[in-house]
Design a protein around this motif. Structure first.
Motif, PDB file in Angstrom:
ATOM      1  N   UNK A   1       0.857  -1.275   0.094  1.00  0.00           N
ATOM      2  CA  UNK A   1       0.052  -0.043   0.043  1.00  0.00           C
ATOM      3  C   UNK A   1       0.786   1.239   0.146  1.00  0.00           C
ATOM      4  N   UNK A   2       1.997   1.242   0.890  1.00  0.00           N
ATOM      5  CA  UNK A   2       2.669   2.546   0.885  1.00  0.00           C
ATOM      6  C   UNK A   2       3.577   2.538  -0.251  1.00  0.00           C
ATOM      7  N   UNK A   3       4.064   1.543  -0.958  1.00  0.00           N
ATOM      8  CA  UNK A   3       4.825   1.640  -1.963  1.00  0.00           C
ATOM      9  C   UNK A   3       6.261   1.830  -1.580  1.00  0.00           C
ATOM     10  N   UNK A   4       6.538   1.618  -0.373  1.00  0.00           N
ATOM     11  CA  UNK A   4       7.933   1.888   0.020  1.00  0.00           C
ATOM     12  C   UNK A   4       8.158   3.481   0.605  1.00  0.00           C
ATOM     13  N   UNK A   5       7.216   4.086   0.644  1.00  0.00           N
ATOM     14  CA  UNK A   5       7.199   5.441   1.096  1.00  0.00           C
ATOM     15  C   UNK A   5       7.779   5.445   2.301  1.00  0.00           C
ATOM     16  N   UNK A   6       8.581   6.321   3.037  1.00  0.00           N
ATOM     17  CA  UNK A   6       9.086   6.352   4.216  1.00  0.00           C
ATOM     18  C   UNK A   6       7.800   7.029   5.238  1.00  0.00           C
ATOM     19  N   UNK A   7       7.789   7.155   6.430  1.00  0.00           N
ATOM     20  CA  UNK A   7       6.868   7.654   7.301  1.00  0.00           C
ATOM     21  C   UNK A   7       7.136   9.272   7.167  1.00  0.00           C
ATOM     22  N   UNK A   8       6.397  10.073   6.873  1.00  0.00           N
ATOM     23  CA  UNK A   8       6.528  11.322   6.615  1.00  0.00           C
ATOM     24  C   UNK A   8       6.367  12.291   7.815  1.00  0.00           C
ATOM     25  N   UNK A   9       5.598  11.707   8.891  1.00  0.00           N
ATOM     26  CA  UNK A   9       5.359  12.635   9.890  1.00  0.00           C
ATOM     27  C   UNK A   9       5.325  11.786  11.167  1.00  0.00           C
ATOM     28  N   UNK A  10       5.576  12.252  12.326  1.00  0.00           N
ATOM     29  CA  UNK A  10       5.671  11.215  13.458  1.00  0.00           C
ATOM     30  C   UNK A  10       4.322  10.956  13.706  1.00  0.00           C
ATOM     31  N   UNK A  11       4.179   9.382  13.891  1.00  0.00           N
ATOM     32  CA  UNK A  11       2.810   9.014  14.319  1.00  0.00           C
ATOM     33  C   UNK A  11       1.956   9.819  15.184  1.00  0.00           C
ATOM     34  N   UNK A  12       0.391   9.911  15.112  1.00  0.00           N
ATOM     35  CA  UNK A  12       0.055  10.668  16.300  1.00  0.00           C
ATOM     36  C   UNK A  12      -1.118   9.901  16.777  1.00  0.00           C
ATOM     37  N   UNK A  13      -1.273   9.998  17.947  1.00  0.00           N
ATOM     38  CA  UNK A  13      -2.434   9.504  18.943  1.00  0.00           C
ATOM     39  C   UNK A  13      -3.703  10.499  19.000  1.00  0.00           C
ATOM     40  N   UNK A  14      -4.927   9.920  18.767  1.00  0.00           N
ATOM     41  CA  UNK A  14      -6.065  10.842  18.714  1.00  0.00           C
ATOM     42  C   UNK A  14      -7.018  10.374  20.014  1.00  0.00           C
ATOM     43  N   UNK A  15      -7.265  11.196  20.859  1.00  0.00           N
ATOM     44  CA  UNK A  15      -8.320  10.412  21.965  1.00  0.00           C
ATOM     45  C   UNK A  15      -9.493  11.504  21.941  1.00  0.00           C
ATOM     46  N   UNK A  16     -10.743  11.076  21.626  1.00  0.00           N
ATOM     47  CA  UNK A  16     -11.784  11.899  21.607  1.00  0.00           C
ATOM     48  C   UNK A  16     -13.221  11.336  22.256  1.00  0.00           C
ATOM     49  N   UNK A  17     -13.954  12.262  22.961  1.00  0.00           N
ATOM     50  CA  UNK A  17     -15.341  11.780  23.426  1.00  0.00           C
ATOM     51  C   UNK A  17     -16.334  11.661  22.457  1.00  0.00           C
ATOM     52  N   UNK A  18     -17.476  10.949  22.760  1.00  0.00           N
ATOM     53  CA  UNK A  18     -18.436  10.889  21.857  1.00  0.00           C
ATOM     54  C   UNK A  18     -18.978  12.194  21.435  1.00  0.00           C
ATOM     55  N   UNK A  19     -19.311  12.395  20.120  1.00  0.00           N
ATOM     56  CA  UNK A  19     -19.681  13.848  19.755  1.00  0.00           C
ATOM     57  C   UNK A  19     -18.588  14.682  19.102  1.00  0.00           C
ATOM     58  N   UNK A  20     -17.276  14.541  19.296  1.00  0.00           N
ATOM     59  CA  UNK A  20     -16.146  15.368  18.982  1.00  0.00           C
ATOM     60  C   UNK A  20     -16.054  15.334  17.469  1.00  0.00           C
ATOM     61  N   UNK A  21     -15.727  16.070  16.884  1.00  0.00           N
ATOM     62  CA  UNK A  21     -15.709  16.142  15.511  1.00  0.00           C
ATOM     63  C   UNK A  21     -14.232  16.901  15.081  1.00  0.00           C
ATOM     64  N   UNK A  22     -13.847  16.361  13.928  1.00  0.00           N
ATOM     65  CA  UNK A  22     -12.733  16.859  13.170  1.00  0.00           C
ATOM     66  C   UNK A  22     -13.312  17.513  12.166  1.00  0.00           C
ATOM     67  N   UNK A  23     -13.358  19.041  11.990  1.00  0.00           N
ATOM     68  CA  UNK A  23     -13.905  19.728  10.610  1.00  0.00           C
ATOM     69  C   UNK A  23     -13.578  19.041   9.524  1.00  0.00           C
ATOM     70  N   UNK A  24     -14.178  19.192   8.230  1.00  0.00           N
ATOM     71  CA  UNK A  24     -13.807  18.744   6.988  1.00  0.00           C
ATOM     72  C   UNK A  24     -12.675  19.437   6.625  1.00  0.00           C
ATOM     73  N   UNK A  25     -11.395  18.670   6.153  1.00  0.00           N
ATOM     74  CA  UNK A  25     -10.244  19.076   5.786  1.00  0.00           C
ATOM     75  C   UNK A  25      -9.534  18.127   4.986  1.00  0.00           C
ATOM     76  N   UNK A  26      -8.455  18.492   4.485  1.00  0.00           N
ATOM     77  CA  UNK A  26      -7.475  17.499   3.675  1.00  0.00           C
ATOM     78  C   UNK A  26      -6.287  17.405   4.089  1.00  0.00           C
TER      79      UNK A  26
END
Length: 159
Positions: A42-67
């Motif tokens: 899937x990654x076709x050998x691409x290196x990790x480009x950003x430090x992995x991130x952990x996300x913790x959220x409560x019910x109803x939390x949103x991340x607004x539309x973005x790309x």
């Protein structure tokens, strides 16, 4: 300096939040082999480009539309459930993102939770529900809106 002091963010009643943190402790990722054939295909050998991130959220939390600007992102759902709505890159213009010079760059002005959200954008949307153990890969420049359905923990890795 007192004149530069910023007030803390205070959430209104009923407003939810999420917490994000870089994962810099290699111990936390030791059980994930990013070099296995499944990842490489899937990654076709691409290196990790950003430090992995952990996300913790409560019910109803949103991340607004973005790309994301990275070429490939992955999201592993560890606990709880999330709803993600995707639009193809061809919809970016209609989603009305902020200019690249703006602090909210890559975030859309059009809000899918609004009654005024354009109907033709719904015709282009795809929805997925992530549950514990699910792993999702998606390319950069695919706008997405994320809603937490139950208390949630996820990990993202960008390639």
């Amino acid at each position: 300096q007192e004149e530069n002091r910023q007030e803390p963010i205070v959430y209104k009643n009923g407003e939810n939040y999420y917490w994000q943190s870089k994962i810099e402790e290699e111990d936390l990722l030791k059980d994930i082999d990013f070099d296995v054939a499944a990842f490489r295909s899937i990654t076709k050998g691409r290196p990790i480009s950003q430090a992995p991130r952990m996300w913790i959220s409560g019910t109803g939390s949103i991340s607004p539309t973005h790309y994301d600007s990275s070429s490939l992102s992955s999201l592993a759902q560890i606990k709880g459930s999330k709803r993600i709505i995707f639009w193809p890159p061809s919809a970016i213009r209609k989603l009305e993102p902020y200019a690249d010079s703006h602090c909210l760059r890559r975030r859309a002005r059009q809000d899918p939770t609004s009654d005024e959200f354009p109907e033709d954008l719904w015709d282009l949307a795809s929805e997925i529900i992530l549950n514990p153990g699910d792993l999702l890969f998606f390319p950069g420049r695919w706008p997405h809106f994320v809603e937490t359905l139950s208390p949630s923990m996820s990990v993202t890795v960008r390639f």
